[in-house]
Scaffold this motif. Sequence first.
Motif, PDB file in Angstrom:
ATOM      1  N   THR A  69      -2.244   1.928 -11.399  1.00 47.09           N
ATOM      2  CA  THR A  69      -2.357   1.536  -9.990  1.00 47.09           C
ATOM      3  C   THR A  69      -3.727   1.993  -9.484  1.00 47.09           C
ATOM      4  N   PRO A  70      -4.545   1.060  -8.976  1.00 44.65           N
ATOM      5  CA  PRO A  70      -5.850   1.490  -8.459  1.00 44.65           C
ATOM      6  C   PRO A  70      -5.690   2.454  -7.282  1.00 44.65           C
ATOM      7  N   ALA A  71      -6.682   3.318  -7.103  1.00 43.70           N
ATOM      8  CA  ALA A  71      -6.534   4.359  -6.078  1.00 43.70           C
ATOM      9  C   ALA A  71      -7.814   4.547  -5.281  1.00 43.70           C
ATOM     10  N   LEU A  72      -7.599   4.830  -3.988  1.00 39.96           N
ATOM     11  CA  LEU A  72      -8.682   5.283  -3.112  1.00 39.96           C
ATOM     12  C   LEU A  72      -8.517   6.771  -2.911  1.00 39.96           C
ATOM     13  N   TYR A  73      -9.627   7.494  -2.907  1.00 43.25           N
ATOM     14  CA  TYR A  73      -9.626   8.926  -2.640  1.00 43.25           C
ATOM     15  C   TYR A  73     -10.469   9.153  -1.385  1.00 43.25           C
ATOM     16  N   GLN A  74     -10.416  10.392  -0.849  1.00 41.80           N
ATOM     17  CA  GLN A  74     -11.159  10.697   0.379  1.00 41.80           C
ATOM     18  C   GLN A  74     -12.377  11.548   0.058  1.00 41.80           C
ATOM     19  N   GLY A  75     -13.154  11.807   1.132  1.00 42.67           N
ATOM     20  CA  GLY A  75     -14.455  12.458   0.981  1.00 42.67           C
ATOM     21  C   GLY A  75     -14.410  13.888   0.487  1.00 42.67           C
ATOM     22  N   GLY A  76     -13.233  14.532   0.513  1.00 37.17           N
ATOM     23  CA  GLY A  76     -13.127  15.891   0.006  1.00 37.17           C
ATOM     24  C   GLY A  76     -13.186  15.970  -1.508  1.00 37.17           C
ATOM     25  N   VAL A 136       0.836  -1.198   0.000  1.00 40.58           N
ATOM     26  CA  VAL A 136       0.000   0.000   0.000  1.00 40.58           C
ATOM     27  C   VAL A 136       0.876   1.257   0.000  1.00 40.58           C
ATOM     28  N   ALA A 137       0.585   2.153  -0.942  1.00 42.14           N
ATOM     29  CA  ALA A 137       1.225   3.478  -0.951  1.00 42.14           C
ATOM     30  C   ALA A 137       0.248   4.476  -0.361  1.00 42.14           C
ATOM     31  N   ILE A 138       0.764   5.406   0.424  1.00 43.67           N
ATOM     32  CA  ILE A 138      -0.102   6.449   0.981  1.00 43.67           C
ATOM     33  C   ILE A 138       0.428   7.796   0.523  1.00 43.67           C
ATOM     34  N   ASN A 139      -0.368   8.477  -0.292  1.00 43.90           N
ATOM     35  CA  ASN A 139       0.040   9.776  -0.832  1.00 43.90           C
ATOM     36  C   ASN A 139      -0.720  10.856  -0.079  1.00 43.90           C
ATOM     37  N   GLY A 140       0.009  11.648   0.723  1.00 40.30           N
ATOM     38  CA  GLY A 140      -0.639  12.628   1.606  1.00 40.30           C
ATOM     39  C   GLY A 140      -0.618  12.054   3.009  1.00 40.30           C
ATOM     40  N   TYR A 141       0.313  12.554   3.830  1.00 41.58           N
ATOM     41  CA  TYR A 141       0.508  11.986   5.171  1.00 41.58           C
ATOM     42  C   TYR A 141       0.144  13.048   6.192  1.00 41.58           C
ATOM     43  N   VAL A 164      -2.947   2.706  -4.178  1.00 45.49           N
ATOM     44  CA  VAL A 164      -2.585   3.969  -3.521  1.00 45.49           C
ATOM     45  C   VAL A 164      -3.769   4.458  -2.712  1.00 45.49           C
ATOM     46  N   VAL A 165      -3.499   4.886  -1.483  1.00 46.21           N
ATOM     47  CA  VAL A 165      -4.514   5.622  -0.728  1.00 46.21           C
ATOM     48  C   VAL A 165      -4.126   7.083  -0.840  1.00 46.21           C
ATOM     49  N   ASP A 166      -4.942   7.861  -1.558  1.00 47.51           N
ATOM     50  CA  ASP A 166      -4.689   9.293  -1.692  1.00 47.51           C
ATOM     51  C   ASP A 166      -5.382   9.989  -0.531  1.00 47.51           C
ATOM     52  N   ALA A 167      -4.604  10.603   0.328  1.00 54.96           N
ATOM     53  CA  ALA A 167      -5.158  11.326   1.490  1.00 54.96           C
ATOM     54  C   ALA A 167      -4.645  12.751   1.463  1.00 54.96           C
ATOM     55  N   THR A 168      -4.598  13.313   0.280  1.00 55.12           N
ATOM     56  CA  THR A 168      -4.174  14.707   0.099  1.00 55.12           C
ATOM     57  C   THR A 168      -5.372  15.625   0.347  1.00 55.12           C
ATOM     58  N   PRO A 169      -5.146  16.927   0.502  1.00 54.79           N
ATOM     59  CA  PRO A 169      -6.273  17.834   0.763  1.00 54.79           C
ATOM     60  C   PRO A 169      -7.293  17.840  -0.391  1.00 54.79           C
ATOM     61  N   SER A 170      -8.519  18.231  -0.070  1.00 59.48           N
ATOM     62  CA  SER A 170      -9.613  18.257  -1.041  1.00 59.48           C
ATOM     63  C   SER A 170      -9.175  18.861  -2.370  1.00 59.48           C
ATOM     64  N   GLY A 171      -9.459  18.175  -3.443  1.00 56.17           N
ATOM     65  CA  GLY A 171      -9.167  18.695  -4.780  1.00 56.17           C
ATOM     66  C   GLY A 171      -7.822  18.254  -5.329  1.00 56.17           C
ATOM     67  N   ILE A 172      -6.879  17.918  -4.437  1.00 54.03           N
ATOM     68  CA  ILE A 172      -5.553  17.471  -4.906  1.00 54.03           C
ATOM     69  C   ILE A 172      -5.647  16.032  -5.420  1.00 54.03           C
ATOM     70  N   GLY A 173      -6.519  15.257  -4.801  1.00 58.14           N
ATOM     71  CA  GLY A 173      -6.725  13.871  -5.266  1.00 58.14           C
ATOM     72  C   GLY A 173      -7.114  13.848  -6.737  1.00 58.14           C
ATOM     73  N   ALA A 174      -7.986  14.784  -7.122  1.00 56.71           N
ATOM     74  CA  ALA A 174      -8.427  14.838  -8.527  1.00 56.71           C
ATOM     75  C   ALA A 174      -7.227  15.112  -9.438  1.00 56.71           C
ATOM     76  N   GLN A 175      -6.328  15.993  -8.951  1.00 56.59           N
ATOM     77  CA  GLN A 175      -5.137  16.297  -9.768  1.00 56.59           C
ATOM     78  C   GLN A 175      -4.204  15.089  -9.866  1.00 56.59           C
TER      79      GLN A 175
END
Length: 337
Positions: free
Chosen positions: A103-110, A4-9, A82-93
């Motif tokens: 690589t499949p990705a999870l994004y957060q509620g933002g 698991v990769a975590i982008n946004g710590y 990848v679990v993308d846990a970057t601030p709202s809107g950065i996940g989209a970028q």
Amino acid sequence: MIQVAINGYGTIGKRVADAVREQPDMEVLGVAKTRPNFEAETAIEKGFPLYAAVEERADQFGDAGLEIAGPVEELVEDADIVVDATPSGIGAQNKELYEEYDTPALYQGGEDADLVDVSFNARSNFEDAVGADHVRVVSCNTTGLSRVLAPLREAYGVEKVRATLVRRGGDPGQTSRGPINDILPNPVTIPSHHGPDVETIFDDLDIDTLGMKVPATLMHMHSLNVTLSEEVDASEVRDLFAEESRLFLIPERMDIDGSGKLKEYAHDSGRPRGDIWENCIWEESISTVGADLYLFQGIHQESDVVPENIDAIRAVLGEADAEESIETTDGTIGIGL
Ligand SMILES: NC(=O)C1=CN([C@@H]2O[C@H](COP(=O)(O)OP(=O)(O)OC[C@H]3O[C@@H](n4cnc5c(N)ncnc54)[C@H](O)[C@@H]3O)[C@@H](O)[C@H]2O)C=CC1
Ligand SMILES: O=C(OP(=O)(O)O)[C@H](O)COP(=O)(O)O
């Protein structure tokens, strides 16, 4: 082992990293950050390989005495997910990056719901995420509402939901947030974004939500009214909720009158960071008037989505069914106060 990769710590990313480490079937391949700070230092102390999220700023880590394992592209390429846990809107970028390396990705509620194939809540729609490439773990508030509504829909049917969400102004570390001395209708328009967001989980649900923001950092508070499809005794609802591992019914005997004592209890119980992964429903508040159910619940915004991210990893990779995954996640991180 799932790599698991975590982008946004930050608030969410660091908690997901610790939870991944507890899983018998997963490993943290690395975490990516844009700049050195106390969280970057603790990532290194915990032994998480630290990757540079922004190439031009990579030198800052060396200057701060922090060793970088490589650029985020390398981490994404080598990971299973990848679990993308970057601030709202950065996940989209970042979506393009994940697609580039397949690589499949999870994004957060933002992030917006239309960024992804599936919006996810483990209790409600685990199977929808199986094999999906882009999945959004819905926000803390939407997660809290979905966990309550899933069993109610199954047991009795739900005609209509009305919820008022009293939202914390910012997380404890967010020193620039507010209000510091006010009570804001937020958003002032109705419905708030939460109702439509819950409908990304239950597309046939009739739900209206109102939001506020208050000078608090610890937790959100929901005042919930659910019109059920049949008249039900409040004691039956309490029994139904008691079967749900991610619903904690606060017993009267504990004398917990709000978020402050809840967090104190979590700290006293030895929970990491005082996290409360479960919805906290005041048992005495569960009341029925005819087919109308009422309750108050506290939602720990910093941590309730953490077990959901772990389950979403297994769902996307087809590594377990909902029941198996939830049981493993709950058992390893310590859900059930
Ligand atoms: N904090 C909360 O209460 C909750 C947040 N969420 C959602 O989770 C997501 C993350 O929120 P938080 O963890 O609170 O944010 P945060 O600001 O605490 O953490 C985000 C981290 O990502 C880093 N970052 C910024 N740009 C980056 C980039 N381009 N690449 C890699 N890393 C980058 C930041 O430096 C920071 O370390 C958002 O979508 C938010 O809406 C969901 C539920 C609750
Ligand atoms: O997704 C959240 O809340 P929300 O569902 O009320 O938008 C998280 O608590 C983050 O909220 P924030 O956008 O106030 O940081």
